[in-house]
Each structure stands twice: as C-alpha cells, then as structure tokens.
Design an enzyme around this catalytic site. Structure first.
Site, short mmCIF file in Angstrom:
data_model
loop_
_atom_site.label_atom_id
_atom_site.label_comp_id
_atom_site.label_asym_id
_atom_site.label_seq_id
_atom_site.Cartn_x
_atom_site.Cartn_y
_atom_site.Cartn_z
N THR A 270 10.55 -1.20 -9.77
CA THR A 270 9.32 -1.69 -9.15
C THR A 270 9.57 -3.06 -8.54
O THR A 270 10.71 -3.53 -8.50
CB THR A 270 8.15 -1.64 -10.17
OG1 THR A 270 6.95 -1.95 -9.48
CG2 THR A 270 8.33 -2.60 -11.33
N LYS A 274 12.81 -2.99 -5.35
CA LYS A 274 12.90 -1.67 -4.71
C LYS A 274 13.91 -1.63 -3.55
O LYS A 274 14.46 -0.58 -3.27
CB LYS A 274 11.53 -1.21 -4.22
CG LYS A 274 10.63 -0.74 -5.35
CD LYS A 274 9.34 -0.13 -4.80
CE LYS A 274 8.46 0.35 -5.94
NZ LYS A 274 7.27 1.05 -5.50
N ASP A 311 7.64 7.66 -4.47
CA ASP A 311 6.31 7.16 -4.08
C ASP A 311 5.75 7.98 -2.92
O ASP A 311 4.57 8.37 -2.93
CB ASP A 311 6.40 5.69 -3.65
CG ASP A 311 6.53 4.75 -4.83
OD1 ASP A 311 6.06 5.10 -5.93
OD2 ASP A 311 7.11 3.65 -4.65
N ALA A 336 0.48 -3.63 4.63
CA ALA A 336 1.80 -3.39 5.23
C ALA A 336 2.90 -3.75 4.24
O ALA A 336 3.97 -4.22 4.61
CB ALA A 336 1.93 -4.22 6.52
N ARG A 359 -3.41 -7.72 7.97
CA ARG A 359 -3.89 -9.03 8.43
C ARG A 359 -2.75 -9.86 9.01
O ARG A 359 -2.94 -10.72 9.84
CB ARG A 359 -4.59 -9.77 7.28
CG ARG A 359 -3.70 -10.00 6.08
CD ARG A 359 -4.44 -10.66 4.94
NE ARG A 359 -3.52 -10.95 3.85
CZ ARG A 359 -3.86 -11.53 2.74
NH1 ARG A 359 -5.11 -11.89 2.53
NH2 ARG A 359 -2.97 -11.77 1.80
P1 NAP Z 1 2.56 -5.50 -1.50
O1 NAP Z 1 3.92 -5.08 -1.11
O2 NAP Z 1 2.33 -6.85 -2.05
O3 NAP Z 1 1.61 -5.33 -0.19
C1 NAP Z 1 0.25 -5.62 -0.22
C2 NAP Z 1 -0.33 -5.55 1.19
O4 NAP Z 1 -1.72 -5.85 1.09
C3 NAP Z 1 0.24 -6.58 2.14
O5 NAP Z 1 0.27 -6.05 3.44
C4 NAP Z 1 -0.76 -7.72 2.05
O6 NAP Z 1 -0.83 -8.52 3.20
C5 NAP Z 1 -2.05 -6.96 1.93
N1 NAP Z 1 -3.09 -7.78 1.32
C6 NAP Z 1 -3.01 -8.54 0.22
N2 NAP Z 1 -4.19 -9.14 -0.04
C7 NAP Z 1 -5.02 -8.76 0.96
C8 NAP Z 1 -6.36 -9.06 1.28
N3 NAP Z 1 -7.09 -9.88 0.51
N4 NAP Z 1 -6.91 -8.51 2.39
C9 NAP Z 1 -6.17 -7.70 3.18
N5 NAP Z 1 -4.88 -7.39 2.96
C10 NAP Z 1 -4.33 -7.90 1.85
O7 NAP Z 1 1.94 -4.49 -2.54
P2 NAP Z 1 2.24 -2.91 -2.68
O8 NAP Z 1 3.32 -2.70 -3.66
O9 NAP Z 1 2.38 -2.33 -1.34
O10 NAP Z 1 0.88 -2.43 -3.38
C11 NAP Z 1 -0.34 -2.37 -2.66
C12 NAP Z 1 -1.41 -1.69 -3.52
O11 NAP Z 1 -1.03 -0.35 -3.80
C13 NAP Z 1 -1.60 -2.37 -4.88
O12 NAP Z 1 -2.95 -2.33 -5.22
C14 NAP Z 1 -0.82 -1.47 -5.82
O13 NAP Z 1 -1.34 -1.49 -7.12
C15 NAP Z 1 -1.04 -0.11 -5.19
N6 NAP Z 1 0.05 0.82 -5.52
C16 NAP Z 1 -0.30 1.97 -6.17
C17 NAP Z 1 0.67 2.89 -6.49
C18 NAP Z 1 0.29 4.14 -7.20
O14 NAP Z 1 1.16 4.89 -7.67
N7 NAP Z 1 -0.98 4.41 -7.34
C19 NAP Z 1 2.01 2.66 -6.17
C20 NAP Z 1 2.33 1.48 -5.49
C21 NAP Z 1 1.33 0.57 -5.17
P3 NAP Z 1 -0.07 -9.93 3.30
O15 NAP Z 1 1.37 -9.59 3.52
O16 NAP Z 1 -0.73 -10.58 4.44
O17 NAP Z 1 -0.31 -10.62 1.97
#
Ligand code: NAP
Length: 483
Positions: A270, A274, A311, A336, A359
């Site tokens: 994780t 990754k 994933d 993203a 954003r």
């Molecule tokens: P990540 O790599 O940190 O990416 C998060 C994304 O969300 C980035 O593009 C970020 O933009 C954006 N973001 C953050 N805060 C925001 C806000 N207040 N308003 C609008 N955009 C915002 O995280 P990730 O690993 O992709 O995970 C994203 C979500 O998916 C999390 O909630 C995670 O728990 C969930 N997830 C679920 C699973 C599952 O199996 N269910 C698996 C993986 C992830 P910036 O770059 O501008 O900060």
C-alpha cells in the site's frame, strides 16, 4: 483491577498485574484481594521503565520485600533484581520506550548474569528492520536454551508480538481491550488469539503481510486471516510498518541478503510503496506493468518475487456486478491519485467513456494523457459537470473518517439524472455522497465492495484458492463498526 483480572481469565494463560498503575492508597487492598485461577505475574515498574505511577526506589523495594508467593512470576528491572525472592520465577526486564539501544547484546548479558529465569527485552523501533536486533537475540539465545521474551514496541514491531511464540519466545503480551493497552503496538488478546491465531502458528506458517506507512488502519488482516482460518491454511497476515522499502527487502526478504528466516510468502503493498516495489520484483504481471503500480506480491519457494495489481480487478468486478456493462458509459473519476489510476485503467480496458476530474491540473492532465482519457479541472463549481455523466466514481478522500468525513462531492439535487455512484471510501456507515445518492434515488455502492474483490483476487494469487466473499464482508464490517 480485580474485575479486569477476572475478565482476563477468559483468554490469558498468565495475567500480568501492573501494580505501578495503582495509587499508593489502593495498593494494599489490591495486593490482598487479587486472586486468579490463572497464574499471576506481578509488575511494579519505575516511571523510567515505563511504570505509570511515581513510586520511588524505596516504595518499590518495599513492595518486592513482601510475601509474593501467590504470584507465578515477578517482573523486576535491573535496579531491583537483587531483591528477588528465590522461590518465585523471576523475569529480568529491560525497556526502551523511545529507541533501540546500540548495546543490546551487553544489556542482554548483564540481565543474563542475574539469577532470573526469563529475560524480557522491549525496544522501540521506528521502522520494521530496526526490530531485527531483538529478534536476532531470540534466535541466538535459543541455542543456549535461554528463555527470552523479545518485544519490539510500536507498529514497526507488531510482527515480533505475533510471530514471537512460533519462534520460541517464552510468551507474548496482549491487552485486555483497545482501551487498556499498556504499551504502544500492543494487540488485544482477542485479536492475537482469534484474528492472528497466535497459538496455532509455527515455523512452517507461511507469513503474508501488508507493507505500508502507515499500516495501523489497514483492514486487510481482518480479511485475509479469517480466510486462511476458514480454509485451514497454515498462514498468517500481519501489518508491516515499512518506511525504508529497500532496506526491508534487503535485510528481511531477499534470500541472498536477508538476516532472518520468516517464511515470507507474499505481500499486499500500500501507500507509499506501490510504485517503488516494482524495482525489487523478478517478474511483473502485464496489467500491473501497464498500470505502473503493484499492490500484490507473491513469493515463490525459491524466493522469487512476482508483482500484480488487483485494485483494477477489484474495482471493475464490483462495478460491473452492481451496475452492469460499462462499455460506452460516461464515467467521471474524481481524483487523480493511485486509486483513480487503477480505476481509469480498468474502465479504459472495458471501453468506457472516461473523464478524470481533479483539482490539481498538472497531476490530473498527466494521468489523463498517460491513460488517454479526458480531463476536466475539478473547480468549486461542480454541478454542471454531473449532467454529462452516467457514473460517478469518488477516488478522493472526501467522506473518509477524519477531517473530511462530512464532505461530499455532490448534493442529492446535483446527482439527479446520474445512473450510479461508486464511492471508493470504505466505512461501516453510508458516506455523505452515498447518503446523497440514496436521497436522490441513485443506486450506489461504497469502497467495501472494491476492498473485498481486490482481496479475494490477492488470496487466489497467493493460494490458488477462492476465499469466501461473505466471510470477508462479515469480518471487515465487524472491524469497521469497531472504529
Ligand atoms: P491519493 O493517491 O492520495 O489520491 C487522492 C486524490 O484525491 C488526489 O487526486 C487528491 O488531489 C484528491 N483530493 C484530496 N483531497 C481532496 C479534496 N479535498 N477535494 C478534492 N480532491 C481531493 O489517494 P488514493 O490512494 O488514490 O485513495 C483515494 C481514495 O480511495 C481514498 O479515500 C481511499 O481510501 C480510497 N481507496 C479505496 C480502495 C478500496 O479498496 N475501497 C482502494 C484504494 C483507495 P491532490 O493531489 O490535489 O491532493
């Protein structure tokens, strides 16, 4: 305290009574009243050794001067070791609550020179490999038949608490419940016995785990351990706090360079590893290579590491099961980051019409160009974009437990006309966007579905067997509700 001793009788083999947690005026009556059908271990630690009270050396010396014959063992630190009565089993203990001392071997020899029966050494690593010195003591001292209890505290040392007994540590410590942990990284007795099955583990147990930083909130142990148990597989799944991935792979995984033999058979990977894990692999599955991220590693008998990405599979399988065919459907993926990347890849493969909304222009555009999909900036003014979408995927942390838990990308009004909402955030209750979708009459699912599907695929890669989605759901929901 008396009531807690009774509760501990249900699952403990030995019950440690921490007399240093009592006030001086409570001590007398507790000492007289504490009784148990299980062996009792008395501890009365100084504050320097992590004791909770302010008892000075005089108070502690007078405590150890009592008739302590009703206790199975006494845990004494070095400064009071000479006061140990000869009739009772003695644990000579050393604790470092902030670091890993350089002279662990010297500390061990000093404790060995006391007349103790057992030696307990507890250190505090920051990264997983910093726990190695205490583990090596265990391995080395077994040759001289010393009874040792090695503990690495904190998340970086959890593996020593779980695997210790399988590798002949004399015992492992567990807390009565979440609220009564006496050391960082301590696992509850229920989890240690029921989830990690610590009493069933041995040196043949195949060891799996999640590599990440942080890992304390990972739900994967609550999915994979019950699956191993249900299938009668001698394997365990452990959270591994890995900060420096290169050092972990070199010192603990690679057969040519590793310093310990832990029978590793595979990992979940994780954030933030990754991408970085890829350079350590011997082989990579083509899908994972195209996505550019690995969340699953299988280790074969010869120590060869193969990487996969489950994933994308987890996302698309659950989306199709709940929504149906996705070809030519207009899907908006919000965010993203890593999760968005896997989702967009899977949607592309299925022929969906995908747009990324983020954003951060540069990040969003880079991802969109890389995967050859559309991009739109996610501005504060969100409503108009929704009208152009059939399916909305939230791949941002909006709605996650914590500071953003009440935030939703869209309101019910704005969602009207949308056909489906998939919120990747995993919670026991409806996230705000799921609640809004319900209000608008839009079918919706939460992140638990993806979590389960990607985990089932991991299990299949590791074991060649199919795990039960129902058992996974039941255990994950149970864990989520306790958060
Ligand atoms: P990540 O790599 O940190 O990416 C998060 C994304 O969300 C980035 O593009 C970020 O933009 C954006 N973001 C953050 N805060 C925001 C806000 N207040 N308003 C609008 N955009 C915002 O995280 P990730 O690993 O992709 O995970 C994203 C979500 O998916 C999390 O909630 C995670 O728990 C969930 N997830 C679920 C699973 C599952 O199996 N269910 C698996 C993986 C992830 P910036 O770059 O501008 O900060």
């Amino acid at each position: 305290m008396i009531a807690n001793v009774r509760r501990a009788e249900e699952f403990a083999d030995v019950i440690e009574v921490r007399f240093d947690c009592l006030r001086a005026d409570e001590l007398e009556s507790a000492f007289d009243r504490v009784e148990s059908i299980k062996p009792l271990l008395a501890t009365f630690r100084s504050s320097e050794q992590g004791g909770k009270g302010t008892a000075n050396l005089n108070a502690r010396s007078s405590f150890w001067g009592r008739d302590l014959s009703k206790f199975w063992a006494l845990d004494l630190e070095e400064d009071v070791a000479s006061l140990a009565p000869s009739a009772t089993k003695i644990i000579a203990s050393f604790h470092d609550f902030s670091d890993v001392p350089n002279d662990l071997a010297n500390i061990f020899s000093r404790l060995s020179e006391t007349s103790s029966d057992l030696i307990k050494i507890a250190i505090t690593p920051v990264d997983i490999t910093e726990a190695l010195p205490v583990w090596k003591l265990l391995v080395k001292e077994q040759e001289s038949k010393k009874n040792i209890i090695p503990i690495a505290m904190g998340d970086a040392g959890k593996w020593t608490r779980i695997l210790g007994p399988a590798y002949d540590a004399f015992m492992t410590y567990a807390s009565l419940d979440e609220a009564s942990k006496t050391a960082d990284g301590q696992i509850t007795a229920r989890d240690l016995i029921d989830v990690y099955r610590v009493k069933d583990l041995d040196r043949d147990t195949r060891v799996y785990g999640v590599l990440g930083d942080p890992v304390s909130s990972s739900l994967s142990p609550y999915m994979h351990n019950p699956a191993f148990a249900a299938d009668g597989i001698n394997a365990v799944f452990i959270p591994f706090l890995v900060k420096d991935l290169d050092t972990f792979i070199r010192r603990m995984v690679r057969p040519e360079t590793r310093e310990v033999e832990l029978n590793f058979a595979g990992f979940s990977v994780t954030m933030p590893h990754k991408q970085n894990i890829i350079k350590h692999l011997d082989a990579i599955d083509p899908t994972a290579e195209k996505i550019g991220a690995v969340n699953t590693v299988k280790i074969d008998g010869g120590g060869k590491l193969t990487g996969y990405n489950t994933d994308a599979h987890g996302f698309i399988t659950s989306l199709k099961a709940n929504f149906g065919e996705i070809k030519d459907v207009r899907v908006g993926v919000f965010g993203a980051g890593g999760a968005a990347r896997a989702c967009v890849y899977a949607l592309q493969e299925e022929g969906a019409d995908v747009t990324i909304f983020a954003r951060d222009m540069s990040k969003g555009e880079a991802l969109a160009n890389n995967l050859n999909v559309g991009f739109r900036r996610l501005s504060e003014d969100r409503p108009p974009v929704v009208k152009t979408l059939d399916v909305i995927v939230n791949a941002t942390p909006l709605g996650m437990k914590g500071p953003l838990e009440n935030d939703s990308l869209f309101t019910a009004d704005q969602l009207s006309g949308v056909k489906f909402v998939y919120d990747l955030v995993t919670r026991a209750v409806d996230t705000p966007i799921l609640a809004e979708a319900k209000k608008a009459g839009v079918p919706a699912i939460g992140g638990l579905e993806m979590l389960i599907e990607q985990g089932l695929k991991q299990f299949e890669i590791w074991t060649g067997r199919a795990a039960s989605a129902e058992i996974a759901r039941e255990n994950l929901l149970d864990r989520l509700r306790k958060r």
